[in-house]
Scaffold this motif. Structure first.
Motif, PDB file in Angstrom:
ATOM      1  N   LYS A  46       0.784  -1.176  -0.022  1.00 57.13           N
ATOM      2  CA  LYS A  46      -0.029   0.009   0.280  1.00 57.13           C
ATOM      3  C   LYS A  46       0.909   1.458   0.055  1.00 57.13           C
ATOM      4  CE  LYS A  46      -1.889  -1.538   3.629  1.00 57.13           C
ATOM      5  NZ  LYS A  46      -2.574  -1.692   5.035  1.00 57.13           N
ATOM      6  N   VAL A  47       2.160   1.238  -0.490  1.00 55.59           N
ATOM      7  CA  VAL A  47       2.847   2.415  -0.510  1.00 55.59           C
ATOM      8  C   VAL A  47       2.538   3.124  -1.863  1.00 55.59           C
ATOM      9  CG1 VAL A  47       5.323   3.143  -0.621  1.00 55.59           C
ATOM     10  CG2 VAL A  47       4.551   1.282   0.919  1.00 55.59           C
ATOM     11  N   VAL A  48       2.245   4.539  -1.743  1.00 52.23           N
ATOM     12  CA  VAL A  48       2.179   5.299  -2.960  1.00 52.23           C
ATOM     13  C   VAL A  48       3.349   6.270  -3.137  1.00 52.23           C
ATOM     14  CG1 VAL A  48       0.481   7.043  -3.875  1.00 52.23           C
ATOM     15  CG2 VAL A  48      -0.190   5.260  -2.311  1.00 52.23           C
ATOM     16  N   ASN A  49       3.979   6.074  -4.236  1.00 54.86           N
ATOM     17  CA  ASN A  49       5.005   6.961  -4.556  1.00 54.86           C
ATOM     18  C   ASN A  49       4.754   8.268  -4.974  1.00 54.86           C
ATOM     19  OD1 ASN A  49       7.996   7.481  -4.736  1.00 54.86           O
ATOM     20  ND2 ASN A  49       7.656   6.717  -7.026  1.00 54.86           N
ATOM     21  N   HIS A  50       4.320   9.085  -4.053  1.00 53.25           N
ATOM     22  CA  HIS A  50       3.925  10.319  -4.343  1.00 53.25           C
ATOM     23  C   HIS A  50       3.583  11.045  -2.878  1.00 53.25           C
ATOM     24  CE1 HIS A  50       3.213  13.085  -7.381  1.00 53.25           C
ATOM     25  NE2 HIS A  50       1.963  13.447  -7.041  1.00 53.25           N
ATOM     26  N   TYR A  51       3.351  12.257  -2.734  1.00 51.89           N
ATOM     27  CA  TYR A  51       3.223  12.987  -1.465  1.00 51.89           C
ATOM     28  C   TYR A  51       1.605  13.472  -1.593  1.00 51.89           C
ATOM     29  CZ  TYR A  51       3.136  17.272  -4.413  1.00 51.89           C
ATOM     30  OH  TYR A  51       2.905  18.157  -5.575  1.00 51.89           O
ATOM     31  N   PHE A  52       1.008  13.258  -2.390  1.00 50.70           N
ATOM     32  CA  PHE A  52      -0.665  13.060  -2.138  1.00 50.70           C
ATOM     33  C   PHE A  52      -1.400  12.054  -2.978  1.00 50.70           C
ATOM     34  CE2 PHE A  52       0.023  15.667  -5.915  1.00 50.70           C
ATOM     35  CZ  PHE A  52      -1.205  15.756  -6.710  1.00 50.70           C
ATOM     36  N   CYS A  53      -2.553  12.001  -2.928  1.00 55.24           N
ATOM     37  CA  CYS A  53      -3.392  10.962  -3.702  1.00 55.24           C
ATOM     38  C   CYS A  53      -3.496  11.455  -4.771  1.00 55.24           C
ATOM     39  CB  CYS A  53      -4.565  10.345  -2.857  1.00 55.24           C
ATOM     40  SG  CYS A  53      -4.181   9.745  -1.150  1.00 55.24           S
ATOM     41  N   ASP A  54      -2.847  10.957  -5.949  1.00 54.28           N
ATOM     42  CA  ASP A  54      -3.049  11.372  -7.339  1.00 54.28           C
ATOM     43  C   ASP A  54      -3.601  10.199  -8.219  1.00 54.28           C
ATOM     44  OD1 ASP A  54      -3.378  13.083  -9.696  1.00 54.28           O
ATOM     45  OD2 ASP A  54      -1.145  13.726  -9.781  1.00 54.28           O
ATOM     46  N   LEU A  55      -3.997  10.077  -9.340  1.00 49.63           N
ATOM     47  CA  LEU A  55      -4.395   9.044 -10.189  1.00 49.63           C
ATOM     48  C   LEU A  55      -3.360   7.981 -10.371  1.00 49.63           C
ATOM     49  CD1 LEU A  55      -7.085  10.443 -12.841  1.00 49.63           C
ATOM     50  CD2 LEU A  55      -7.600   8.772 -11.040  1.00 49.63           C
TER      51      LEU A  55
END
Length: 329
Positions: A190-199
């Motif tokens: 569940k790691v998102v490579n960004h600093y906010f939730c983008d598409l």
């Protein structure tokens, strides 16, 4: 503008997106990788973006209030400008406060509902901003090419209707994107490579097929790009043609000056969006996109504010006129 206006479409699904979802779990939160993992940069970046956010909020809120209080600014041009200021204020508030919290916490987690909410409103205002810039270009066209009919073409009811229309458009398309995002399963990491939730960063940890999501991005973003771009391009073709027919140098200079702020804002907006999206879809470009996304979500709003305030005589002298009218009354 996030990847809602980009057009990469995966030709094949990665092998790890297995159809039986054996590796997925019920998602309650995501881990955001943030802008940087270097501890020594966390505090300096916190104060840097905090200062940027304060300037953006105070400036855009001040611009909106100033236009509302100044009777001589109650024109279609400044109506759209106040709407743009409101969009920039909301866009910054959706992204920056959460980013600031992540700078001072050890684990950058965001709950699943909060992430989907952030994604939803970010897409809404990104789409609205695209079309708002197009409406501002049409307003300049009407003012320069159809001056005698300007008050009829750009009446308050028409301006209000156009504004409501683009918000409805943004809400509908954001609902579609977010609705299909809610259907996805995610890997346990569940790691998102960004600093906010983008598409697209949210599609990376998905264990489901993302073909339909990417197809939607391709289809809907084509409209979000082409419609505003063609409107702006066509408006300025007619504007330039009309200006070139003005005989006096002073008249041409005055006509160009009324468009210069909007042209600068469009160039900054389009340039940052293009740099963010026109990159190959791989891990390194995702990191580069993260950096360009920082520029779009935090810096561009402040730059547009400076363009419309410092280069606009009506805005600069508006506070003085308000004070003078209060003293006289």
């Amino acid at each position: 503008m996030s990847q809602i206006c980009s057009t990469p479409l995966a030709a094949t699904e990665p092998a790890e997106r297995i159809t039986d979802h054996r590796n997925h779990s019920s998602v309650t939160e995501f881990i955001l990788s943030g802008i940087t993992e270097l501890p020594e940069l966390q505090l300096p970046l916190f104060f840097l973006f905090l200062g940027n956010y304060v300037v953006t909020v105070v400036g855009n809120l001040g611009m909106t209030v100033l236009i509302g209080l100044s009777s001589h600014l109650h024109t279609p041009t400044y109506y759209f400008l106040s709407s743009l200021s409101f969009i920039d204020l909301c866009q910054s508030t959706i992204i920056t406060p959460r980013m600031l919290v992540n700078f001072v916490t050890e684990k950058n987690t965001i709950s699943y509902p909060e992430c989907m909410t952030q994604l939803y409103f970010f897409i809404v205002f990104a789409i609205v901003e695209c079309h708002m810039l197009a409406m501002m270009a049409y307003d300049r066209y009407a003012a320069i090419c159809n001056l005698l009919l300007y008050n009829v073409i750009m009446s308050y009811h028409i301006c209000f209707g156009l504004t409501v229309g683009v918000y409805i458009l943004g809400i509908i398309r954001s609902t579609i994107h977010t609705g299909f995002m809610l259907k996805l399963f995610f890997f346990k990491t569940k790691v998102v490579n960004h600093y906010f939730c983008d598409l697209f960063p949210l599609l990376e940890p998905s264990s489901s097929s993302i073909y339909m999501n990417e197809l939607l991005v391709l289809g809907l973003s084509t409209f979000n790009i082409l419609t505003p771009a063609l409107t702006i391009f066509a408006s300025y073709i007619f504007i330039i043609s009309r200006i070139l027919h003005i005989r006096s140098t002073e008249g041409r200079s005055k006509a160009f000056s009324t468009c210069s702020s909007h042209i600068s804002a469009v160039i900054i907006f389009s340039g940052s969006a293009a740099f963010m999206h026109l990159q190959p879809s791989n891990a390194s470009s995702m990191d580069q996109g993260k950096m360009s996304s920082v520029f779009y979500t935090t810096v561009v709003s402040m730059l547009k504010l400076m363009i419309y305030s410092l280069r606009n005589k009506d805005v600069k002298f508006a506070p003085k006129k308000i004070l003078e009218s209060r003293v006289c009354s």
